[in-house]
Write a protein that holds these residues in place. Structure first.
Motif, short mmCIF file in Angstrom:
data_model
loop_
_atom_site.label_atom_id
_atom_site.label_comp_id
_atom_site.label_asym_id
_atom_site.label_seq_id
_atom_site.Cartn_x
_atom_site.Cartn_y
_atom_site.Cartn_z
N PRO A 73 35.10 42.14 21.62
CA PRO A 73 35.63 42.41 20.65
C PRO A 73 36.89 42.96 20.69
O PRO A 73 37.33 43.06 21.70
CB PRO A 73 35.25 43.40 19.88
N GLY A 74 38.44 42.29 19.81
CA GLY A 74 39.10 42.27 19.87
C GLY A 74 40.49 41.46 20.20
O GLY A 74 39.92 40.49 20.04
N GLU A 75 41.35 41.89 20.07
CA GLU A 75 42.86 40.93 19.92
C GLU A 75 43.05 40.27 21.61
O GLU A 75 43.03 41.04 21.99
CB GLU A 75 43.65 41.09 19.00
N GLY A 76 44.06 39.40 21.22
CA GLY A 76 44.34 38.60 22.95
C GLY A 76 43.56 37.71 23.27
O GLY A 76 42.71 37.41 23.22
N SER A 77 44.24 37.33 24.34
CA SER A 77 43.51 35.81 25.23
C SER A 77 43.19 36.38 26.30
O SER A 77 42.74 37.54 26.17
CB SER A 77 45.02 35.27 25.93
N ASP A 78 42.26 35.65 26.74
CA ASP A 78 41.08 35.65 27.21
C ASP A 78 41.61 36.69 28.52
O ASP A 78 40.95 37.76 28.81
CB ASP A 78 40.74 34.23 28.03
N TRP A 79 43.11 36.21 29.04
CA TRP A 79 43.45 37.24 30.63
C TRP A 79 43.99 39.02 30.17
O TRP A 79 43.81 40.04 30.89
CB TRP A 79 44.69 36.66 31.14
N ALA A 80 44.17 38.16 28.57
CA ALA A 80 44.77 40.40 28.46
C ALA A 80 43.62 41.35 27.71
O ALA A 80 43.57 41.84 28.27
CB ALA A 80 45.29 39.49 26.80
N LYS A 81 42.10 39.92 28.02
CA LYS A 81 40.90 40.88 27.32
C LYS A 81 40.62 40.92 28.41
O LYS A 81 39.72 42.58 28.64
CB LYS A 81 39.84 39.85 26.46
N ARG A 82 40.55 40.78 29.53
CA ARG A 82 40.47 40.78 31.79
C ARG A 82 40.88 41.85 31.28
O ARG A 82 39.96 43.26 32.09
CB ARG A 82 39.93 39.68 32.39
N TRP A 83 42.41 42.13 31.17
CA TRP A 83 43.33 43.54 31.63
C TRP A 83 42.59 44.49 31.02
O TRP A 83 42.54 45.37 31.60
CB TRP A 83 45.03 42.83 31.54
N ARG A 84 42.08 44.00 29.68
CA ARG A 84 42.46 45.39 29.27
C ARG A 84 40.84 46.47 29.95
O ARG A 84 40.63 47.70 29.49
CB ARG A 84 41.96 45.54 27.60
N PHE A 85 40.01 45.02 29.80
CA PHE A 85 38.53 45.99 30.80
C PHE A 85 39.20 46.49 32.05
O PHE A 85 38.49 47.35 32.24
CB PHE A 85 37.62 44.95 31.10
N ILE A 86 39.81 45.93 32.71
CA ILE A 86 40.06 46.54 34.13
C ILE A 86 40.79 47.41 33.85
O ILE A 86 40.44 48.80 34.98
CB ILE A 86 41.50 45.36 34.64
N ARG A 87 41.28 47.70 32.91
CA ARG A 87 42.06 49.02 32.84
C ARG A 87 41.39 50.71 32.07
O ARG A 87 42.28 51.45 32.63
CB ARG A 87 43.75 49.15 31.93
N SER A 88 40.01 49.65 31.26
CA SER A 88 39.55 51.03 31.08
C SER A 88 39.00 51.92 31.95
O SER A 88 38.82 51.90 32.93
CB SER A 88 38.61 50.01 29.62
N PRO A 89 38.49 52.96 31.08
CA PRO A 89 38.05 54.34 31.44
C PRO A 89 36.42 53.36 32.41
O PRO A 89 36.36 53.44 33.11
CB PRO A 89 37.78 54.77 30.96
N ILE A 90 35.76 52.49 31.88
CA ILE A 90 34.48 52.21 32.33
C ILE A 90 34.39 50.84 33.80
O ILE A 90 33.93 50.94 34.22
CB ILE A 90 33.25 51.87 31.26
N GLY A 91 36.05 50.25 32.79
CA GLY A 91 36.24 49.17 34.11
C GLY A 91 37.09 50.10 35.33
O GLY A 91 35.89 49.40 36.73
N LEU A 92 37.60 50.72 34.80
CA LEU A 92 37.91 52.10 36.41
C LEU A 92 36.45 52.05 37.18
O LEU A 92 36.83 52.31 38.47
CB LEU A 92 38.85 52.72 36.14
N VAL A 93 35.54 53.35 36.88
CA VAL A 93 34.98 53.61 37.26
C VAL A 93 33.86 52.22 38.06
O VAL A 93 33.49 52.62 38.82
CB VAL A 93 33.73 53.80 35.90
N ASP A 94 33.72 51.47 37.11
CA ASP A 94 33.07 50.02 37.99
C ASP A 94 33.64 50.01 38.80
O ASP A 94 32.94 49.64 40.43
CB ASP A 94 32.71 49.49 37.09
N LEU A 95 35.40 49.44 39.25
CA LEU A 95 36.23 48.89 40.94
C LEU A 95 35.93 49.75 41.27
O LEU A 95 35.69 49.76 42.48
CB LEU A 95 37.23 48.89 39.82
N ALA A 96 35.60 51.24 41.14
CA ALA A 96 36.13 52.86 41.91
C ALA A 96 34.57 52.76 42.71
O ALA A 96 34.39 53.48 44.23
CB ALA A 96 36.34 54.02 41.84
N VAL A 97 32.86 52.10 42.67
CA VAL A 97 31.76 52.13 42.73
C VAL A 97 31.91 51.43 43.57
O VAL A 97 31.71 51.15 44.95
CB VAL A 97 31.22 52.01 41.63
#
Length: 263
Positions: free
Chosen positions: A81-105
């Motif tokens: 959920p949320g406003e923005g284009s597909d890539w904007a939402k992807r970038w939002r997930f990557i920068r989110s706390p849980i996204g950063l945790v996933d990347l760190a793992v």
């Protein structure tokens, strides 16, 4: 249903109307727990020496699994959920706390195959226990509890202020009363704070304790005050937990009722 939408429903808890765990959710939870267990037992030298090859293969498998999961979450992020284009939402997930945790793992899981330094490898194996943070994806109840605690942040802040005040008073009192008698333990307020903390929390290691009558009176004050103060946040946490669980039950009941009406 589009592939991306289906993938989003499979890996994101609460995206289906009934809010239940999917088979993929259960698989991910078990893989996370298995990866954490592997990270823990691989720090034991005897096990590592005897099963080095097996552990290495398991590490490769877990690293690949978490990488695929991370890429899947990035791919399915536009369905969030949320406003923005597909890539904007992807970038939002990557920068989110849980996204950063996933990347760190993912990085921690794959880094041992590119790093030869033994000390760094030991640290990376230790950091794998933080894969437990990935369970935040599947814990809607935990999110409810955190939300309830945020609502009681002022109450918790008051408790913290009272505890800090009592610690500071106790440490200052022992510094003034016994700093000249026990300079190693009470020669400064920061040194005396260690005694105040273990006394207020009723741990009492016994490595530092007052020897004068006045010092013992201060110690008794800190100990009794600690018992009372510990009870305050405990009650706040219990109330927050109860409220969160009640809201969760009501939300599930409402979702199931809506499904029955549609059916």
């Amino acid at each position: 249903m589009k592939l991306r939408e289906y993938l989003h429903h499979q890996i994101t808890i609460g995206s289906w109307p009934d809010g239940k765990l999917t088979g993929m959710n259960v698989l991910l939870i078990w893989v996370i727990l298995a990866a954490v267990v592997l990270g823990v037992i691989s720090t034991e030298p005897t096990i590592l020496r005897e099963y080095r090859q097996e552990i290495l293969l398991a590490e490769i498998a877990f690293g690949a699994f978490f990488l695929i999961e991370y890429l899947a979450r990035v791919y399915a992020a536009p369905e969030m959920p949320g406003e923005g284009s597909d890539w904007a939402k992807r970038w939002r997930f990557i920068r989110s706390p849980i996204g950063l945790v996933d990347l760190a793992v993912v990085i921690v899981s794959l880094a041992p195959f590119f790093i030869a330094n033994a000390a760094v490898l030991r640290l990376l194996r230790l950091l794998r226990v933080f894969a437990l943070a990935k369970l935040g994806h599947f814990s809607a109840a935990m999110r409810e509890i955190l939300g309830a605690l945020r609502e009681r942040s002022y109450d918790l802040l008051v408790c913290a202020a009272l505890a800090f005040s009592l610690l500071l008073v106790g440490a200052s009192g022992l510094y003034w009363l016994e700093g000249h008698l026990q300079p190693d333990n009470f020669g400064s307020i920061p040194r005396a704070l260690w005694w105040a903390v273990i006394t207020l929390t009723t741990v009492g290691y016994g490595d530092a304790y007052p020897v004068t009558v006045a010092g013992k009176m201060v110690g008794a004050l800190v100990a009794v005050g600690g018992v009372l103060l510990v009870a305050l946040p405990t009650g706040i946490f219990a109330a927050a937990f109860s409220d969160a669980m009640q809201r969760r039950r009501e939300a599930l009941a409402k979702a199931l009722a809506e499904i029955e009406e549609i059916g």
